[in-house]
Design a protein around this motif. Structure first.
Motif, PDB file in Angstrom:
ATOM      1  N   SER A   1      39.277  15.381  -9.171  1.00 23.43           N
ATOM      2  CA  SER A   1      38.945  16.727  -8.694  1.00 23.43           C
ATOM      3  C   SER A   1      40.133  17.388  -8.023  1.00 23.43           C
ATOM      4  O   SER A   1      40.371  18.592  -8.194  1.00 23.43           O
TER       5      SER A   1
ATOM      6  N   PRO B   1      32.464   9.557  -8.826  1.00 21.13           N
ATOM      7  CA  PRO B   1      31.464  10.638  -8.844  1.00 21.13           C
ATOM      8  C   PRO B   1      32.053  12.019  -8.611  1.00 21.13           C
ATOM      9  O   PRO B   1      31.391  13.020  -8.900  1.00 21.13           O
ATOM     10  N   ASP B   2      33.288  12.110  -8.097  1.00 18.32           N
ATOM     11  CA  ASP B   2      33.887  13.438  -7.902  1.00 18.32           C
ATOM     12  C   ASP B   2      34.097  14.165  -9.217  1.00 18.32           C
ATOM     13  O   ASP B   2      34.273  15.388  -9.231  1.00 18.32           O
TER      14      ASP B   2
ATOM     15  N   LEU C   1      31.819  14.636 -11.266  1.00 19.73           N
ATOM     16  CA  LEU C   1      30.570  15.371 -11.473  1.00 19.73           C
ATOM     17  C   LEU C   1      30.286  16.348 -10.335  1.00 19.73           C
ATOM     18  O   LEU C   1      29.665  17.385 -10.541  1.00 19.73           O
ATOM     19  N   ASP C   2      30.727  15.990  -9.142  1.00 24.63           N
ATOM     20  CA  ASP C   2      30.575  16.837  -7.959  1.00 24.63           C
ATOM     21  C   ASP C   2      31.778  16.562  -7.067  1.00 24.63           C
ATOM     22  O   ASP C   2      31.918  15.450  -6.554  1.00 24.63           O
TER      23      ASP C   2
ATOM     24  N   ALA D   1      31.196  14.534  -3.976  1.00 25.47           N
ATOM     25  CA  ALA D   1      30.475  13.264  -4.036  1.00 25.47           C
ATOM     26  C   ALA D   1      31.408  12.091  -3.754  1.00 25.47           C
ATOM     27  O   ALA D   1      32.583  12.102  -4.131  1.00 25.47           O
TER      28      ALA D   1
ATOM     29  N   LEU E   1      25.831   6.163  -3.398  1.00 23.30           N
ATOM     30  CA  LEU E   1      26.354   7.509  -3.620  1.00 23.30           C
ATOM     31  C   LEU E   1      26.033   8.401  -2.435  1.00 23.30           C
ATOM     32  O   LEU E   1      24.958   8.287  -1.821  1.00 23.30           O
TER      33      LEU E   1
ATOM     34  N   ALA F   1      26.019  12.489  -2.216  1.00 24.35           N
ATOM     35  CA  ALA F   1      26.220  13.736  -2.944  1.00 24.35           C
ATOM     36  C   ALA F   1      25.219  14.754  -2.429  1.00 24.35           C
ATOM     37  O   ALA F   1      24.134  14.401  -1.944  1.00 24.35           O
TER      38      ALA F   1
ATOM     39  N   LEU G   1      22.985  13.631  -9.172  1.00 21.79           N
ATOM     40  CA  LEU G   1      23.956  13.754 -10.247  1.00 21.79           C
ATOM     41  C   LEU G   1      23.334  13.245 -11.546  1.00 21.79           C
ATOM     42  O   LEU G   1      22.451  12.383 -11.514  1.00 21.79           O
TER      43      LEU G   1
ATOM     44  N   LEU H   1      26.720   9.347 -14.934  1.00 19.67           N
ATOM     45  CA  LEU H   1      27.113   8.391 -13.899  1.00 19.67           C
ATOM     46  C   LEU H   1      27.389   7.011 -14.456  1.00 19.67           C
ATOM     47  O   LEU H   1      28.156   6.239 -13.872  1.00 19.67           O
TER      48      LEU H   1
ATOM     49  N   VAL I   1      33.386   8.424 -15.718  1.00 20.39           N
ATOM     50  CA  VAL I   1      32.884   8.304 -14.352  1.00 20.39           C
ATOM     51  C   VAL I   1      32.805   6.841 -13.942  1.00 20.39           C
ATOM     52  O   VAL I   1      33.200   6.469 -12.834  1.00 20.39           O
TER      53      VAL I   1
END
Length: 790
Positions: free
Chosen positions: A501, A730-731, A733-734, A737, A756, A758, A762, A767, A772
């Motif tokens: 990210s 997970p970053d 996806l968010d 996170a 997790l 977040a 997610l 995931l 990921v």
């Protein structure tokens, strides 16, 4: 009475353009807020904002003033070359970012509409002129003029950060109205004699109209004393609760208050603890051991750089977040590096509360510095102020004269370009130790990092003092850490890219990828080749990102594991570095957007108070127990050699024990039959340690197979085959996170849970699939060959 002057400021450049301004702040952040420039941290925008450092700037505001016997304008921090004017009268000029300034304005002020102007000259032009005046270029690795100006050196660019020369009012501006006398300086010194503790409070006063009858009262921990006027007040405290670094005890803090009969007051939180440095000779050379309350402390440290290129964006909340991330990684010492600055009080307050020892460099780094009178006066003024300001903090454990300047004099070919000019030696070996002895006598001072305790020895001699280990990364693979055993290693590190990210937001398609290290991309490629037999040209981006981050994490594991295992010869490791100031590849374990890289998880695990690791010994592999707790550690360790299918090829047990604050080694099983398909695992007290007999490029990994389920709180993975260094990102996806763990190795049939955090659930399918969810033996591709959703 003190009142902040923080509203109504405007900023004007030399062309006459005017913008709203924030104080504290700087020109770059004001222009960014006004939409006049693109974010210098993003993409290729750094180059497009170089012009800012070459221009002059003017800050202006108006303020009201209440009458008083005496009024001073106080500037707590000006960056850097300022001319200050109030109601048309010039108050003074400054040329030091690292100190404050006070100007009397009696007779100048009116009740309303006082005009205050701060004109800031170009630091680039000033430094160029001063370089010429002082005899020409001053050696430094970046060929920039920072040694001639008392300004944060890394403003001029470093091998991990941008070249963005700032200007601004970077700390608060106050109007201080007072009468009769004020507290000019308060300097507590905490000492112990047997069971008795004494807080000696040294007080200096400034009088409005000559000496006057003034009473000074000081109090701490229920003890109170008074004195007529300035001098020293001794407060004797019996049996206070002691302040300890993290992992050694609690961090009780006591409010120390000093009041004048005129109404002026001062207060700070202090702690009761002693700190000393053991540099005594031994059979190897000479020790370097921090002692807190007479207890040797192994330093599980990190280096700290300014947390943002634009330092006013780092406030108390940001300090607490970043330093808590350090504490969560089991860190107990933070070194404030000499190319930055003396941090604001908020930084040291958090360190006091969290139990993070602070190693404070004076701001000199990687360069020869002039010793002419003009610069020397500024150095003494800033050092005096900094020592007095920081002295109350119990977290402050060590003053250090400079970063790598003595090493530079020995090894970096400075002598010819200096042509006999003094290079800063008198600061580190005379001025600064004298000031520390005078103003902060209860704390140790060390002349430099690295430094071996004498100019008669090479400064980076592992047998003495403090070492920097940069043959790794610059020249050699991280396995070379095992060839060095310093007494205390204050810098060692390996670079890696930021998280996905951060990379996509900050770097994107930037032409240079924000790579500032010399041959940095080639060195990243060398690490890939050494361990995975590949390079960036052969990899898709997602594979390259994962594997280079993994190489950095492995470097943490090897380096920290080796140095901690070398106790008591080695008594400190300070990883370079904790944090980043912008989004880019670097040695940091937390990237410029405050996201934890895989290396952070490796550091946390290797800095665990109780560490189980496998290390190569003289006669074969050894199990090493490091016990940095006050309780003994004993039991039976299970030792098993597995093939990659999970079958046990050989097994046994080892009775192990390790005393409090100790290290013990135990011989392990013999050689493997097929080293390319086997690993050694030790299980003890809920922990495991793994040893692979070959590098990844020479291992016959099975294709990754596993089952995985995801829910709102995390991901559960059960291995069907061996899974090495399983990571969850997970970053992707968010960006906000996070997961609680990474770098997990599972044998067939074993299960791991990744918790997790977040803001919202997610997508489960994403995931549990790459990129990921990744492991080394997914063939280095973002393809889940054999992964099955459960």
């Amino acid at each position: 009475m003190r009142s902040r002057i923080d509203g109504g400021w405007t900023l004007q450049d030399s062309t006459g353009r005017e913008f709203p301004a924030t104080v504290p702040g700087c020109v770059h952040t004001d222009l960014l807020a006004a939409g006049a420039i693109a974010d210098p941290h993003l993409g290729d925008n750094e180059a497009a904002t170089q012009w800012i450092g070459h221009r002059d700037w003017r800050y202006r505001t108006t303020f009201d003033a209440a009458p008083g016997a005496r009024s001073d304008l106080v500037f707590h921090g000006l960056d850097t070359l300022a001319a200050i004017t109030c109601n048309g009268v010039e108050l003074g000029r400054t040329e030091n970012m690292h100190r404050s300034y006070r100007f009397p304005v009696d007779g100048l002020l009116r009740a309303e509409g006082n005009e205050l102007t701060v004109e800031l000259a170009s630091a680039e032009r000033f430094a160029a002129a001063r370089t010429a005046e002082t005899g020409g270029d001053w050696p430094n690795p970046f060929h920039r003029p920072y040694p001639v100006i008392r300004k944060m050196a890394c403003n001029f660019g470093w091998d991990w950060g941008p070249d963005l020369v700032t200007a601004g009012i970077w700390r608060p501006v106050e109007l201080h109205t007072w009468h009769t006398a004020r507290l000019a300086s308060v300097r507590p010194v905490v000492t112990r004699a047997g069971d008795t503790w004494t807080v000696t409070v040294h007080v200096e006063l400034e009088y409005a109209d000559g000496p006057a009858d003034v009473t000074v009262e000081a109090s701490v921990a229920g003890v109170r004393a008074c004195a007529p006027g300035p001098g020293a007040i001794a407060l004797t405290v019996t049996d206070p609760a002691l302040w300890w670094p993290a992992g050694h005890g609690e961090q009780p803090l006591y409010e120390l208050e000093v009041r004048l009969s005129t109404g002026d007051s001062w207060s700070r939180r202090i702690g009761f603890r002693t700190v000393a440095l053991d540099t005594g000779d031994d059979e190897i050379g000479s020790r370097f051991v921090l002692l807190v309350n007479d207890r040797p402390v192994f330093a599980r440290g990190v280096n700290w750089i300014p947390d943002d290129t634009f330092v006013t964006r780092t406030g108390p909340g940001e300090y607490r977040h970043r330093l808590t991330q350090a504490l969560d990684a089991n860190v107990n010492l933070v070194r404030v590096w000499g190319g930055g600055l003396y941090e604001t009080d908020a930084f040291y307050d958090v360190c006091d509360e969290l139990g993070l020892l602070v190693w404070q460099d004076f701001p000199f780094a990687c360069a020869a510095y002039p010793q002419d009178g003009r610069l020397a006066r500024e150095v003494e003024a800033e050092a005096r102020e900094a020592i007095v300001r920081l002295a109350p903090h119990p977290s402050l454990a060590l003053w250090n004269g400079n970063n790598e300047n003595i090493w530079g004099w020995f090894d970096w070919d400075w002598r010819e370009p200096l042509r006999g000019r003094a290079w800063g030696e008198s600061y580190y070996l005379d001025l600064l130790p004298r000031l520390v002895a005078e103003l902060d006598p209860a704390r140790p001072y060390w002349a430099g990092s690295p430094y071996s305790g004498s100019m008669d020895r090479h400064p980076n001699d592992d047998r003495h003092g403090v070492s920097h280990v940069w043959n790794v990364w610059n020249e050699e693979d991280y396995l070379a850490y095992r060839g060095r055993t310093p007494r205390f290693v204050a810098e060692f590190g390996y670079s890696g890219p930021p998280t996905f990210s951060t990379y996509t937001r900050g770097i994107g398609d930037s032409a240079d990828g924000h790579q500032k290290a010399a041959d940095g991309d080639a060195k990243l490629d060398r690490g890939l080749a050494d361990h995975f037999g590949t390079g960036r040209a052969e990899l898709e981006f997602d594979d390259w990102l994962y594997l280079t981050q993994l190489v950095q994490a492995r470097a943490v594991q090897v380096g920290v594991g080796h140095f901690r295992s070398a106790q008591p010869t080695c008594m400190g490791t300070v990883w370079w570095q904790l944090n980043d100031c912008w989004p880019g590849p670097s040695w940091a374990v937390i990237d410029g957007d405050r996201r934890r890289k895989p290396a952070w998880y490796a550091l946390r695990d290797m800095y665990a108070p109780r560490l189980l690791s496998i290390q190569p010994g003289r006669a074969g592999l050894e199990l090493v127990l490091v016990n940095d707790t006050d309780e003994g550690w004993a039991g039976t360790a299970a030792v098993t050699r597995h093939d990659f299918d999970g079958r046990a090829l050989a097994a046994g047990t080892v009775a192990v024990s390790c005393p409090p604050r100790g290290v013990r080694r135990f011989r392990l099983l013999g050689e493997p039959g097929r080293p390319e398909r086997e690993l050694l695992r030790v299980a003890f007290d809920g922990r495991t340690a793994d040893w692979f007999y070959r590098e990844d490029r020479d291992l016959e990994y099975p294709p990754a197979e596993f089952t995985a389920t995801a829910d709102a709180d995390g991901v559960t993975v059960t291995a069907v085959t061996l899974l090495r260094d399983l990571c969850l990102f997970p970053d992707r996806l968010d960006p906000a996170a996070e997961t609680d763990r990474m770098l997990v190795t599972l044998l067939p049939g074993e299960t791991a849970r990744f918790a997790l955090r977040a803001a919202a659930p997610l997508p489960a399918a994403a995931l549990v699939t790459a990129p990921v969810l990744r492991c080394v033996n997914d063939r280095y591709r973002c393809a889940q060959e054999g992964a099955r959703l459960a």
